[in-house]
Every structure is written in structure tokens, then in C-alpha cells.
Design a protein around this motif. Structure first.
Motif, mmCIF file in Angstrom:
data_model
loop_
_atom_site.group_PDB
_atom_site.id
_atom_site.type_symbol
_atom_site.label_atom_id
_atom_site.label_comp_id
_atom_site.label_asym_id
_atom_site.label_seq_id
_atom_site.Cartn_x
_atom_site.Cartn_y
_atom_site.Cartn_z
ATOM 1 N N LEU A 258 30.966 43.825 44.286
ATOM 2 C CA LEU A 258 32.281 43.320 44.685
ATOM 3 C C LEU A 258 33.323 44.072 43.876
ATOM 4 C CD1 LEU A 258 34.104 41.031 46.059
ATOM 5 C CD2 LEU A 258 33.869 39.837 43.878
ATOM 6 N N ALA A 259 34.360 44.562 44.547
ATOM 7 C CA ALA A 259 35.442 45.262 43.850
ATOM 8 C C ALA A 259 36.751 44.518 44.057
ATOM 9 C CB ALA A 259 35.574 46.697 44.370
ATOM 10 N N SER A 260 37.523 44.415 42.987
ATOM 11 C CA SER A 260 38.865 43.830 43.093
ATOM 12 C C SER A 260 39.857 44.808 42.472
ATOM 13 C CB SER A 260 38.941 42.469 42.386
ATOM 14 O OG SER A 260 38.708 42.602 40.992
ATOM 15 N N GLY A 261 40.985 44.984 43.149
ATOM 16 C CA GLY A 261 42.005 45.911 42.657
ATOM 17 C C GLY A 261 43.387 45.331 42.866
ATOM 18 N N ASP A 262 44.260 45.482 41.868
ATOM 19 C CA ASP A 262 45.606 44.929 41.996
ATOM 20 C C ASP A 262 46.640 46.012 42.204
ATOM 21 O OD1 ASP A 262 46.484 45.917 39.424
ATOM 22 O OD2 ASP A 262 45.592 44.161 38.453
ATOM 23 N N ILE A 263 47.846 45.582 42.489
ATOM 24 C CA ILE A 263 48.917 46.505 42.851
ATOM 25 C C ILE A 263 49.299 47.431 41.698
ATOM 26 C CG2 ILE A 263 50.873 45.026 42.218
ATOM 27 C CD1 ILE A 263 52.168 45.826 44.887
ATOM 28 N N ALA A 264 48.964 47.029 40.469
ATOM 29 C CA ALA A 264 49.226 47.873 39.296
ATOM 30 C C ALA A 264 48.116 48.891 39.074
ATOM 31 C CB ALA A 264 49.397 47.004 38.055
ATOM 32 N N GLY A 265 47.065 48.835 39.902
ATOM 33 C CA GLY A 265 45.993 49.823 39.817
ATOM 34 C C GLY A 265 44.866 49.478 38.873
ATOM 35 N N GLU A 266 44.782 48.218 38.464
ATOM 36 C CA GLU A 266 43.656 47.786 37.628
ATOM 37 C C GLU A 266 42.501 47.384 38.541
ATOM 38 O OE1 GLU A 266 43.670 48.018 34.325
ATOM 39 O OE2 GLU A 266 45.705 48.839 34.464
ATOM 40 N N ILE A 267 41.368 48.056 38.394
ATOM 41 C CA ILE A 267 40.230 47.869 39.278
ATOM 42 C C ILE A 267 39.033 47.351 38.483
ATOM 43 C CG2 ILE A 267 38.634 49.013 40.871
ATOM 44 C CD1 ILE A 267 40.871 51.064 41.378
ATOM 45 N N GLN A 268 38.353 46.355 39.044
ATOM 46 C CA GLN A 268 37.139 45.819 38.450
ATOM 47 C C GLN A 268 36.037 45.815 39.503
ATOM 48 O OE1 GLN A 268 37.869 42.213 35.792
ATOM 49 N NE2 GLN A 268 39.689 42.098 37.089
ATOM 50 N N VAL A 269 34.825 46.169 39.076
ATOM 51 C CA VAL A 269 33.668 46.120 39.967
ATOM 52 C C VAL A 269 32.607 45.228 39.335
ATOM 53 C CG1 VAL A 269 31.811 47.426 41.060
ATOM 54 C CG2 VAL A 269 34.112 48.390 40.974
ATOM 55 N N PHE A 270 32.046 44.328 40.156
ATOM 56 C CA PHE A 270 31.062 43.356 39.701
ATOM 57 C C PHE A 270 29.751 43.573 40.444
ATOM 58 C CE2 PHE A 270 35.280 41.641 39.305
ATOM 59 C CZ PHE A 270 35.279 41.003 38.072
ATOM 60 N N LYS A 271 28.650 43.498 39.696
ATOM 61 C CA LYS A 271 27.328 43.539 40.313
ATOM 62 C C LYS A 271 26.908 42.112 40.622
ATOM 63 C CE LYS A 271 22.868 45.822 40.008
ATOM 64 N NZ LYS A 271 22.000 46.728 39.207
ATOM 65 N N LEU A 272 26.307 41.887 41.797
ATOM 66 C CA LEU A 272 26.055 40.536 42.267
ATOM 67 C C LEU A 272 24.608 40.086 42.134
ATOM 68 C CD1 LEU A 272 28.288 40.506 45.469
ATOM 69 C CD2 LEU A 272 28.915 40.018 43.104
ATOM 70 N N SER A 273 23.741 40.916 41.613
ATOM 71 C CA SER A 273 22.368 40.480 41.378
ATOM 72 C C SER A 273 22.282 39.817 40.010
ATOM 73 C CB SER A 273 21.411 41.676 41.448
ATOM 74 O OG SER A 273 21.740 42.632 40.455
ATOM 75 N N ASP A 274 21.461 38.764 39.908
ATOM 76 C CA ASP A 274 21.327 38.023 38.641
ATOM 77 C C ASP A 274 22.689 37.527 38.160
ATOM 78 O OD1 ASP A 274 18.564 38.590 38.610
ATOM 79 O OD2 ASP A 274 18.948 40.529 37.671
ATOM 80 N N GLY A 275 23.398 36.835 39.037
ATOM 81 C CA GLY A 275 24.737 36.367 38.691
ATOM 82 C C GLY A 275 25.794 37.358 39.126
ATOM 83 N N ILE A 276 27.019 37.153 38.671
ATOM 84 C CA ILE A 276 28.132 38.048 38.993
ATOM 85 C C ILE A 276 28.683 38.578 37.669
ATOM 86 C CG2 ILE A 276 30.422 38.241 40.049
ATOM 87 C CD1 ILE A 276 29.655 35.977 41.937
ATOM 88 N N ARG A 277 28.454 39.843 37.407
ATOM 89 C CA ARG A 277 28.878 40.404 36.116
ATOM 90 C C ARG A 277 29.612 41.727 36.318
ATOM 91 N NH1 ARG A 277 24.998 44.226 34.382
ATOM 92 N NH2 ARG A 277 23.139 44.258 35.747
#
Length: 401
Positions: free
Chosen positions: A127-146
Motif C-alpha cells: 500500500l502506498a500513500s502520498g501527500d501533496i507535499a510529496g511525502e510518500i510512504q509504502v507499507f508491506k501488507l504481509s504479517d500485519g501492515i508495516r
């Protein structure tokens, strides 16, 4: 000028006791409702009561409403195998939640600006989330969400996953396009020219990006070599003269289209423009049909026009008719059975027959602009998000793919 004291009511202590008593007696003497009149009042049926509530509160045909966001919601995604949805909004938050119960599975914090994109990748492993300021986070979804990766790219206009690989792409306010491999973070940067990359879409072969810019320029990029295959600039007679707000790529053929604030739609091949058409007002969204046997494309304008184009002839095939001609179109999605879905400024979901342009069905529930939607053929549900701060799930009355 009249003295303002003339209209000032007397103070309570200035009313004599006798006068106050008289007022009370007058109220007591008011006639009670006649018993016969009460008996003659018609009973309201449950159906009539529902109709009255719909008129007062607004009709809601959704089967689930997610209301944990505190501000408008801009992005949504459905997990390909789990009963999960992801949403991101102006409250700087992203959520993963259960589509059956509405229960929050995971909160995505750490953003300090509007979350423009909060989406699952093609197989639901990230799962990837990105905001208008350009801060991007990617989460792996196996064994929880990290969280497994993050990046800061500067102000962002759009972000999308590759449809069949763990590759993430984003367009910048400064004009660059970033392409990352996930989770390694290996990065290619397609250079900009100082104008924002307003819109971008991966081509059907998965190897190129068709991008539109704030100055009206269009570029077709080769991702591997970071080179421009073709470009449409202001010197071309068919070029856009204003911001390119939306682009789309034919999933089967090397054909691309763009819509601009100048009201123009361009059809472009690998060798450059092949034609253009004019529409009623600024073009907000365009979309090629996903049916390879039905070679058309659709456009939607903020003036409420939904048009279907024969792109081989660059001619209008049909204008979709609806009862809200001034209800501006915000999104377009092609669904199964040649169904074209349009989301509107007033929060309506309008589904048209892509061949005849006739309205097939209408779904109501949102109270303001619809910003994104995703259809799940497995469950035949539609996830939508809106300016009204909610995400909703609708049962979609069409057959499976």
C-alpha cells in the motif's frame, strides 16, 4: 432619523403585574385542537415517511458509509483479494478499513498535508500513500501492515502504481516524473521543464508514460531510457493552449488522449497528434473504453457534458443524456457491459450505456463532489470518496466482467 428607543421592547420589570396576569389568562383561553380534526389526520405509511426523509436528508443508496475522515476524501482503493478499502484525504490521514463492517484496520499517520493517493498495488502486497507535499510512504501488507519505504520528492500532483509490477510513479509540481522500484527504492527521474506535470498515465504495454503539463505540452516518455519518444508543444497547430488536466491511454493500442482547460481533446500516437475535437467547456476527465471490441473514448466536462467519441474518426458518437445538465462531471470510469460511470459535483453517480448514451441507472448518497471511484467485479461493489468527507460502498447493478 427615528430614535432607536421607539422600537425597543419594554423591560420585564416595567410590565405591571395585572398586565402579566392578563397575558397568562389569554394564553390559557386559546382553543385546543378539535378532536374530530385529530381523528381526520391521515396516517403516514413507512414508504411515505422514507420519501419525506430522503427529501429532507438526501437519498442514500449506499450499503456502507465510512466516516472517520474529518475533511474531504480524495483517494480510494479496493484490495484485490481482502475485504479492505484504503482512503486518503485532506485531514492528512490515510485509513485501511473493512468494507463489510467499516472497522478501521490501520491508520496511516505521518503525513503533514493532504493525502492525494492511498492505494493498493496490483496484487495487494503493498500500500502506498502520498501527500501533496510529496511525502510518500509504502507499507508491506504481509504479517500485519508495516512501513518498508519512504521518500520525499517535493510538491506532488499525482501518484499511481504500475498495473502489473511493483513500480510506483509520481508527477511533480516542478515537472519531473519519478519512477521507483518497490521496495528497493531504485529511482529514475524523467526531467521536467519548469511546468507542473498535472497528469500522467502508463501506456498499455507498461513501458511508457503519457504525460500532460501545465503549459499545455504533452510528452510520451520511454521509461527505460528516460527519453521523450514524441512531444506536442505550442508550435504544433493542434496543441493545447492551457493546462492539460487529464490524460488516458488505450489499453490495447499505441493511442493516447488528453483533455485540457482550453476545452480541447487531442488524440496522439507514438508519432504525434492524429486529431483533435472541441468540447463544451474545460475537460475534467477522459477515458478510453476497456472493451477491446468497442473502440471509443469518453470525456466529461465541468459544464456537465458527457461525450463518447469515435477516436478512429475523431468524431462525436453520442452525447450522454441526463437530467442534471449543469451537474459538472468530476470522474469517468468504464465498467463491464459497456457501462460508463460518471461522478458529479452534486455527488451523483450516473451510469450510461456506452453505445446509446442512455442513462442506465443513478446512485445517490454523497452530498458533494465525487473525487475518485473504484469498481470491484469480484463483489460487484463500487467504492467512492467525496468532498462531503465520507467514503461509501454501493452495490453496483451490473453483471460481472
Amino acid at each position: 432619523m427615528r430614535d432607536h428607543q421607539e422600537n425597543t421592547p419594554p423591560r420585564q420589570e416595567d410590565i405591571e403585574a395585572d398586565d402579566a396576569e392578563e397575558i397568562i389568562f389569554l394564553q390559557d383561553d386559546l382553543p385546543a385542537p378539535m378532536a374530530d380534526e385529530e381523528d381526520e389526520m391521515e396516517e403516514v405509511t413507512e414508504e411515505e415517511l422514507d420519501q419525506m426523509l430522503d427529501q429532507y436528508l438526501g437519498k442514500d443508496e449506499s450499503i456502507m458509509t465510512f466516516d472517520k475522515h474529518k475533511s474531504p476524501v480524495f483517494s480510494c482503493s479496493l484490495h484485490p483479494s481482502k475485504n479492505w478499502a484504503s482512503t486518503g484525504g485532506e485531514d492528512d490521514m490515510g485509513f485501511v478499513w473493512n468494507t463489510n463492517t467499516g472497522e478501521v484496520v490501520h491508520e496511516i499517520s505521518g503525513h503533514k498535508d493532504t493525502v492525494l493517493s492511498c492505494t493498493f498495488n496490483f496484487d495487494g502486497s503493498y500500500l502506498a500513500s502520498g501527500d501533496i507535499a510529496g511525502e510518500i510512504q509504502v507499507f508491506k501488507l504481509s504479517d500485519g501492515i508495516r512501513k518498508v519505504w519512504e521518500y520525499s520528492m517535493g510538491d506532488m500532483c499525482w501518484m499511481k502504481w504500475h498495473p502489473s509490477a511493483n513500480v510506483l510513479m509520481a508527477g511533480a509540481e516542478s515537472g519531473e516524473i519519478y519512477v521507483w522500484r518497490i521496495p528497493s527504492g531504485d529511482c529514475k527521474i524523467l526531467p521536467g521543464q519548469g511546468h507542473k506535470c498535472e497528469s500522467g498515465e502508463l501506456t498499455g504495454d507498461g513501458k511508457k508514460i503519457f504525460a500532460g503539463y501545465g503549459d499545455g505540452v504533452l510528452r510520451l516518455w520511454d521509461i527505460k531510457n528516460s527519453t521523450v519518444i514524441s512531444e506536442v508543444t505550442s508550435t504544433h497547430p493542434l496543441a493545447h493552449t492551457d493546462n492539460v488536466s487529464t490524460v488516458s491511454c488505450d489499453p490495447e493500442n499505441p493511442l493516447y488522449m488528453s483533455g485540457g482547460e482550453d476545452g480541447k481533446i487531442l488524440f496522439v500516437s507514438n508519432n504525434g497528434p492524429v486529431g483533435s475535437v472541441e468540447t463544451a467547456g474545460p475537460v475534467e476527465c477522459v477515458a478510453f473504453s476497456t472493451n477491446p471490441d468497442y473502440k471509443v473514448a469518453a470525456s466529461g466536462s465541468l459544464h456537465g457534458q458527457v461525450a463518447i467519441w469515435d477516436h478512429a474518426k475523431q468524431s462525436l458518437r453520442v452525447t450522454c443524456e441526463h437530467n442534471e445538465p449543469d451537474d459538472g462531471i468530476t470522474i469517468l470510469r468504464w465498467l463491464p457491459e459497456n457501462t460508463l460511470l460518471a461522478g458529479t459535483i452534486q455527488g451523483n453517480l450516473l451510469a450510461f450505456d456506452g453505445r446509446s448514451g442512455q442513462l442506465k441507472f443513478k446512485l445517490e448518497g454523497h452530498a458533494a463532489d465525487i473525487y475518485s471511484a473504484q469498481y470491484d467485479a469480484r463483489q460487484q461493489i463500487l467504492l467512492t470518496v467525496s468532498e462531503d468527507t465520507t467514503a461509501k460502498i454501493f452495490k453496483c447493478p451490473i453483471g460481472e466482467v
